[in-house]
Design an enzyme around this catalytic site. Structure first.
Site, PDB file in Angstrom:
ATOM      1  N   HIS A  56       4.426  13.213   4.986  1.00 56.97           N
ATOM      2  CA  HIS A  56       4.189  11.883   5.505  1.00 56.97           C
ATOM      3  C   HIS A  56       5.205  11.250   6.194  1.00 56.97           C
ATOM      4  O   HIS A  56       6.410  11.021   5.660  1.00 56.97           O
ATOM      5  CB  HIS A  56       3.362  11.100   4.296  1.00 56.97           C
ATOM      6  CG  HIS A  56       4.281  10.453   3.218  1.00 56.97           C
ATOM      7  ND1 HIS A  56       4.870   9.109   3.658  1.00 56.97           N
ATOM      8  CD2 HIS A  56       4.729  11.145   2.203  1.00 56.97           C
ATOM      9  CE1 HIS A  56       5.623   8.955   2.492  1.00 56.97           C
ATOM     10  NE2 HIS A  56       5.574  10.073   1.585  1.00 56.97           N
ATOM     11  N   CYS A  57       4.789   9.981   7.042  1.00 62.76           N
ATOM     12  CA  CYS A  57       5.822   8.834   7.090  1.00 62.76           C
ATOM     13  C   CYS A  57       5.152   7.988   7.234  1.00 62.76           C
ATOM     14  O   CYS A  57       4.490   7.520   6.018  1.00 62.76           O
ATOM     15  CB  CYS A  57       6.087   9.152   8.629  1.00 62.76           C
ATOM     16  SG  CYS A  57       4.468   9.121   9.939  1.00 62.76           S
ATOM     17  N   TRP A  58       5.260   6.655   7.825  1.00 64.01           N
ATOM     18  CA  TRP A  58       4.688   5.268   7.611  1.00 64.01           C
ATOM     19  C   TRP A  58       3.454   5.449   7.941  1.00 64.01           C
ATOM     20  O   TRP A  58       2.374   5.027   7.034  1.00 64.01           O
ATOM     21  CB  TRP A  58       5.546   4.309   8.186  1.00 64.01           C
ATOM     22  CG  TRP A  58       4.996   2.927   8.160  1.00 64.01           C
ATOM     23  CD1 TRP A  58       4.529   2.056   9.449  1.00 64.01           C
ATOM     24  CD2 TRP A  58       4.344   2.079   7.116  1.00 64.01           C
ATOM     25  NE1 TRP A  58       4.042   1.089   8.984  1.00 64.01           N
ATOM     26  CE2 TRP A  58       3.940   0.954   7.618  1.00 64.01           C
ATOM     27  CE3 TRP A  58       4.686   2.474   5.927  1.00 64.01           C
ATOM     28  CZ2 TRP A  58       3.550   0.084   6.890  1.00 64.01           C
ATOM     29  CZ3 TRP A  58       4.026   1.381   5.010  1.00 64.01           C
ATOM     30  CH2 TRP A  58       3.440   0.057   5.530  1.00 64.01           C
ATOM     31  N   SER A 111       5.982  12.141  11.229  1.00 56.18           N
ATOM     32  CA  SER A 111       5.455  13.127  10.473  1.00 56.18           C
ATOM     33  C   SER A 111       4.739  14.374  10.980  1.00 56.18           C
ATOM     34  O   SER A 111       4.795  15.571  10.868  1.00 56.18           O
ATOM     35  CB  SER A 111       4.450  12.734   9.403  1.00 56.18           C
ATOM     36  OG  SER A 111       3.367  11.959   9.983  1.00 56.18           O
ATOM     37  N   TYR A 119       2.059   6.606   4.625  1.00 58.89           N
ATOM     38  CA  TYR A 119       2.495   5.873   3.419  1.00 58.89           C
ATOM     39  C   TYR A 119       1.613   4.740   3.036  1.00 58.89           C
ATOM     40  O   TYR A 119       1.286   4.112   2.295  1.00 58.89           O
ATOM     41  CB  TYR A 119       3.914   5.489   3.324  1.00 58.89           C
ATOM     42  CG  TYR A 119       4.291   4.659   2.075  1.00 58.89           C
ATOM     43  CD1 TYR A 119       4.254   5.292   0.898  1.00 58.89           C
ATOM     44  CD2 TYR A 119       4.583   3.334   2.379  1.00 58.89           C
ATOM     45  CE1 TYR A 119       4.841   4.472  -0.230  1.00 58.89           C
ATOM     46  CE2 TYR A 119       4.930   2.377   1.372  1.00 58.89           C
ATOM     47  CZ  TYR A 119       4.923   3.276  -0.101  1.00 58.89           C
ATOM     48  OH  TYR A 119       5.550   2.482  -1.078  1.00 58.89           O
TER      49      TYR A 119
END
Length: 341
Positions: A93-95, A101, A122
């Site tokens: 995952h990323c933001w 991601s 996230y």
């Protein structure tokens, strides 16, 4: 294409997988999904550079800059990911579940690894955390003045099968000006919420959950307002323990620390103690009269705690006199009052 999972399914899958957080180290350090491993696509400076490029020159130029940064890193990422995976799925995952991601997932899947993505990143996980902390919880509060041994009592209750959340343990702080001594650095308030959500997710919300009475801030951590409001509205079992029992406990806990650290803690509450009491506390500290130091500071903390208790609904407060600071005896004494809570 990698599987795309909702936050709940992502967390469920993490029990048999490895979470890789591809946000920058600074984002990770501020707060992250508990158990996630920092696996940044950009370091803090690189992320800032790409962001600035995007604002000034547009998406295409930012993508070109990003590719020039990540190109030399591709082989090392694959090598590191295979080592971390050990045959388990990688949950990435990323933001916001965007390019970072997605790009990392493409690379690792191309390299033959099993990859799953968090839909919404996230940010979606945080939405889940905040939503759940606002849900009604069957909280019951263990109250008592400073030095009553409430944390130890709760931990013993947990050993005996009761559902317990140790808020001070999660916050790495005992709640007073002295509360940071000997403990690890505190998490951010955001990460505290993530850890609290993780703890609550493991409990049965149809049965009582015991927590310690706290103000909204535990050291530098500020509790989620929705959760805190529930704590303040919950029934309280107040352990009324005389200072003669609490003073030796406080001396045992805090006298072990260097005097300069104790002096710094006393300095934090100087205005609240008043000049005369502050000077006396410092003088007693200098000659190792630790119990007198504790007695002086307790005058402030007892008044502050009782003031907070008075703000609660008196019909929800049950008082119980306890004449011991032996944890086993304390729990034995309160068992009849908590069995049917």
């Amino acid at each position: 294409m990698p599987d795309k999972l909702s936050p709940l399914d992502f967390l469920s899958a993490s029990s048999e997988g490895v979470i890789l957080d591809v946000r920058s180290p600074g984002e990770y350090e501020r707060a992250h999904i508990p158990g996630a491993i920092s696996f940044p696509m950009f370091n803090n400076e690189e992320r800032a550079a790409v962001g600035t490029c995007y604002k000034k020159e547009g998406k295409d130029k930012a993508v070109e800059l990003g590719l020039s940064i990540v190109g030399p890193k591709l082989a090392s990422w694959v090598k590191s990911a295979k080592k971390l995976s050990q045959g388990k799925p990688l949950l990435i995952h990323c933001w916001r579940g965007g390019m970072r991601s997605g790009s990392m997932a493409w690379l690792l899947e191309t390299a033959g690894l099993s990859v799953k993505l968090l839909i919404g990143g996230y940010k979606a996980y945080r939405h889940l955390v905040l939503k759940n902390l606002a849900n009604p919880l069957p909280l019951h509060v263990l109250g008592g003045k400073t030095g009553s041994g409430k944390t130890e009592i709760l931990l013993e209750m947990k050993k005996r099968g009761f559902q317990v959340i140790d808020l001070e343990g999660i916050a790495h702080h005992r709640g007073s000006a002295f509360g940071h001594l000997g403990l690890a650095p505190q998490p951010s308030s955001e990460h505290f919420e993530n850890l609290l959500f993780q703890e609550l997710s493991q409990l049965n919300h149809q049965q009582t959950i015991w927590v310690e009475d706290e103000s909204r801030h535990i050291g530098k951590v500020f509790m989620n307002l929705e959760f805190y409001n529930q704590l303040r509205d919950a029934p309280v079992l107040f352990l009324d323990i005389d200072a003669q029992y609490r003073l030796p406990y406080l001396v045992e806990v805090y006298a072990q620390y260097p005097k300069e650290l104790l002096a710094e803690a006393i300095e934090k509450i100087k205005k609240r103690l008043g000049g005369q009491h502050y000077q006396k506390a410092m003088a007693c500290l200098e000659i190792d009269e630790f119990e007198e130091v504790a007695a002086i500071t307790l005058q402030y903390y007892d008044k502050a705690y009782l003031h907070g208790l008075e703000q609660r609904d008196p019909e929800k407060i049950k008082r119980l006199e306890v004449h011991s600071l032996d944890t086993q005896k304390q729990v034995d004494a309160i068992l009849p009052h908590i069995m049917n809570a």
